[in-house]
Design a protein around this motif. Sequence first.
Motif, PDB file in Angstrom:
ATOM      1  N   ASP A 109       3.483 -14.829  -8.416  1.00 31.37           N
ATOM      2  CA  ASP A 109       3.940 -14.161  -7.195  1.00 31.37           C
ATOM      3  C   ASP A 109       3.376 -12.749  -7.190  1.00 31.37           C
ATOM      4  N   PHE A 110       2.943 -12.299  -6.017  1.00 33.28           N
ATOM      5  CA  PHE A 110       2.469 -10.926  -5.891  1.00 33.28           C
ATOM      6  C   PHE A 110       3.671 -10.018  -5.665  1.00 33.28           C
ATOM      7  N   LEU A 111       3.757  -8.933  -6.436  1.00 32.10           N
ATOM      8  CA  LEU A 111       4.826  -7.947  -6.308  1.00 32.10           C
ATOM      9  C   LEU A 111       4.223  -6.584  -6.018  1.00 32.10           C
ATOM     10  N   ALA A 112       4.977  -5.773  -5.282  1.00 31.49           N
ATOM     11  CA  ALA A 112       4.527  -4.407  -5.009  1.00 31.49           C
ATOM     12  C   ALA A 112       4.457  -3.629  -6.322  1.00 31.49           C
ATOM     13  N   PRO A 113       3.649  -2.585  -6.372  1.00 26.31           N
ATOM     14  CA  PRO A 113       3.601  -1.764  -7.589  1.00 26.31           C
ATOM     15  C   PRO A 113       4.931  -1.029  -7.793  1.00 26.31           C
ATOM     16  N   MET A 114       5.182  -0.572  -9.016  1.00 22.09           N
ATOM     17  CA  MET A 114       6.422   0.149  -9.317  1.00 22.09           C
ATOM     18  C   MET A 114       6.516   1.424  -8.475  1.00 22.09           C
ATOM     19  N   VAL A 115       5.401   2.115  -8.276  1.00 20.10           N
ATOM     20  CA  VAL A 115       5.330   3.282  -7.388  1.00 20.10           C
ATOM     21  C   VAL A 115       4.580   2.808  -6.151  1.00 20.10           C
ATOM     22  N   SER A 116       5.209   2.931  -4.982  1.00 20.20           N
ATOM     23  CA  SER A 116       4.613   2.385  -3.754  1.00 20.20           C
ATOM     24  C   SER A 116       3.223   2.962  -3.486  1.00 20.20           C
ATOM     25  N   LEU A 117       2.410   2.203  -2.771  1.00 21.51           N
ATOM     26  CA  LEU A 117       1.071   2.682  -2.417  1.00 21.51           C
ATOM     27  C   LEU A 117       1.155   3.951  -1.580  1.00 21.51           C
ATOM     28  N   ALA A 118       2.126   4.023  -0.671  1.00 22.37           N
ATOM     29  CA  ALA A 118       2.283   5.230   0.152  1.00 22.37           C
ATOM     30  C   ALA A 118       2.516   6.455  -0.726  1.00 22.37           C
ATOM     31  N   GLU A 119       3.319   6.296  -1.786  1.00 25.36           N
ATOM     32  CA  GLU A 119       3.564   7.415  -2.707  1.00 25.36           C
ATOM     33  C   GLU A 119       2.316   7.735  -3.528  1.00 25.36           C
ATOM     34  N   GLN A 120       1.592   6.709  -3.964  1.00 25.34           N
ATOM     35  CA  GLN A 120       0.375   6.945  -4.748  1.00 25.34           C
ATOM     36  C   GLN A 120      -0.700   7.641  -3.918  1.00 25.34           C
ATOM     37  N   PHE A 121      -0.749   7.342  -2.615  1.00 24.69           N
ATOM     38  CA  PHE A 121      -1.771   7.915  -1.746  1.00 24.69           C
ATOM     39  C   PHE A 121      -1.317   9.197  -1.043  1.00 24.69           C
ATOM     40  N   ALA A 122      -0.066   9.599  -1.215  1.00 22.87           N
ATOM     41  CA  ALA A 122       0.515  10.708  -0.443  1.00 22.87           C
ATOM     42  C   ALA A 122      -0.353  11.968  -0.450  1.00 22.87           C
ATOM     43  N   MET A 123      -0.870  12.366  -1.570  1.00 23.55           N
ATOM     44  CA  MET A 123      -1.642  13.607  -1.678  1.00 23.55           C
ATOM     45  C   MET A 123      -3.152  13.351  -1.696  1.00 23.55           C
ATOM     46  N   MET A 124      -3.572  12.124  -1.419  1.00 26.06           N
ATOM     47  CA  MET A 124      -4.987  11.773  -1.508  1.00 26.06           C
ATOM     48  C   MET A 124      -5.799  12.457  -0.412  1.00 26.06           C
ATOM     49  N   ASP A 125      -6.905  13.056  -0.811  1.00 31.64           N
ATOM     50  CA  ASP A 125      -7.859  13.676   0.102  1.00 31.64           C
ATOM     51  C   ASP A 125      -9.235  13.506  -0.540  1.00 31.64           C
ATOM     52  N   LEU A 126      -9.897  12.381  -0.219  1.00 34.99           N
ATOM     53  CA  LEU A 126     -11.171  12.055  -0.845  1.00 34.99           C
ATOM     54  C   LEU A 126     -12.337  12.467   0.034  1.00 34.99           C
ATOM     55  N   ALA A 127     -13.153  13.360  -0.470  1.00 29.98           N
ATOM     56  CA  ALA A 127     -14.396  13.727   0.210  1.00 29.98           C
ATOM     57  C   ALA A 127     -15.373  12.559   0.070  1.00 29.98           C
ATOM     58  N   GLN A 154     -16.148  10.387  -3.327  1.00 33.88           N
ATOM     59  CA  GLN A 154     -15.069  10.472  -4.307  1.00 33.88           C
ATOM     60  C   GLN A 154     -14.246   9.183  -4.353  1.00 33.88           C
ATOM     61  N   GLY A 155     -13.533   8.988  -5.473  1.00 36.87           N
ATOM     62  CA  GLY A 155     -12.670   7.829  -5.651  1.00 36.87           C
ATOM     63  C   GLY A 155     -11.353   8.233  -6.277  1.00 36.87           C
ATOM     64  N   LEU A 156     -10.382   7.324  -6.229  1.00 36.90           N
ATOM     65  CA  LEU A 156      -9.058   7.563  -6.792  1.00 36.90           C
ATOM     66  C   LEU A 156      -8.547   6.279  -7.428  1.00 36.90           C
ATOM     67  N   ASP A 157      -8.089   6.378  -8.680  1.00 34.94           N
ATOM     68  CA  ASP A 157      -7.484   5.232  -9.362  1.00 34.94           C
ATOM     69  C   ASP A 157      -6.039   5.078  -8.896  1.00 34.94           C
ATOM     70  N   PHE A 158      -5.597   3.821  -8.770  1.00 32.83           N
ATOM     71  CA  PHE A 158      -4.218   3.548  -8.357  1.00 32.83           C
ATOM     72  C   PHE A 158      -3.814   2.166  -8.847  1.00 32.83           C
ATOM     73  N   VAL A 159      -2.523   1.846  -8.718  1.00 35.24           N
ATOM     74  CA  VAL A 159      -2.027   0.514  -9.065  1.00 35.24           C
ATOM     75  C   VAL A 159      -1.796  -0.232  -7.758  1.00 35.24           C
ATOM     76  N   PHE A 160      -2.555  -1.317  -7.550  1.00 30.34           N
ATOM     77  CA  PHE A 160      -2.475  -2.066  -6.295  1.00 30.34           C
ATOM     78  C   PHE A 160      -1.199  -2.898  -6.218  1.00 30.34           C
ATOM     79  N   GLY A 161      -0.836  -3.537  -7.311  1.00 32.98           N
ATOM     80  CA  GLY A 161       0.350  -4.389  -7.316  1.00 32.98           C
ATOM     81  C   GLY A 161       0.494  -5.072  -8.658  1.00 32.98           C
ATOM     82  N   ARG A 162       1.391  -6.066  -8.699  1.00 35.63           N
ATOM     83  CA  ARG A 162       1.645  -6.802  -9.930  1.00 35.63           C
ATOM     84  C   ARG A 162       1.659  -8.294  -9.624  1.00 35.63           C
ATOM     85  N   LEU A 163       1.305  -9.071 -10.620  1.00 35.85           N
ATOM     86  CA  LEU A 163       1.404 -10.529 -10.518  1.00 35.85           C
ATOM     87  C   LEU A 163       2.396 -10.987 -11.584  1.00 35.85           C
TER      88      LEU A 163
END
Length: 193
Positions: free
Chosen positions: A85-103, A106-115
């Motif tokens: 089953d696909f589960l949301a990450p422990m920290v929501s994507l919205a929270e992980q991306f909240a301060m993101m500003d990629l020129a 550039q790239g940003l590491d994050f947790v997409f979800g859990r299986l």
Amino acid sequence: MSSSSSSALPGRLRAWLGAVLLAASGVSQAGVSLSWDLAAWQYDATPSQTLELRATVYNEASATEHLLGSRFVAAFGEGIEDAYDFLAPMVSLAEQFAMMDLAPGQGLDFVFGRLAPVNGSIAPGVYTGGGFSLAFRDASGAEVSWTPEHTLRIDVAEGTTGNALPEPTTLLLTASCLGALALQRRRRAQVMR
């Protein structure tokens, strides 16, 4: 007269070609040029192990604007039928991306979800599948999304996984044993002198 018209024609032609190229380059520019990928598409797991899907989101170098976390729209994650089953990450994507500003570039590491294994545990074997997508909006409000074209593969076997780390107590016990052996060896060397 013919010499002035012949020299004016190439000038007009150059201006016309310049205008066409400028217009064409304006059409081809995309504000945000988004891509993303999982850190791994193949996992070794135990029957009851929940997997964390780590990923990186990129604002490609060809982009003409920043990729902002405040413009995050949605993500789609799919489990593997009858296995995970696909589960949301422990920290929501919205929270992980909240301060993101990629020129651009550039790239940003994050947790997409859990299986997570269906019903807590699955039979050993090889499982493939899963579908994943990520979407943002650009400055004009247009949705920009990307779906990697890979298939997830999970090799499930009994016992420990090949990429598992020893528990801290195991490391402590090993270090204690090595220390005791070193101390014993040192004492023997002193007695023999």
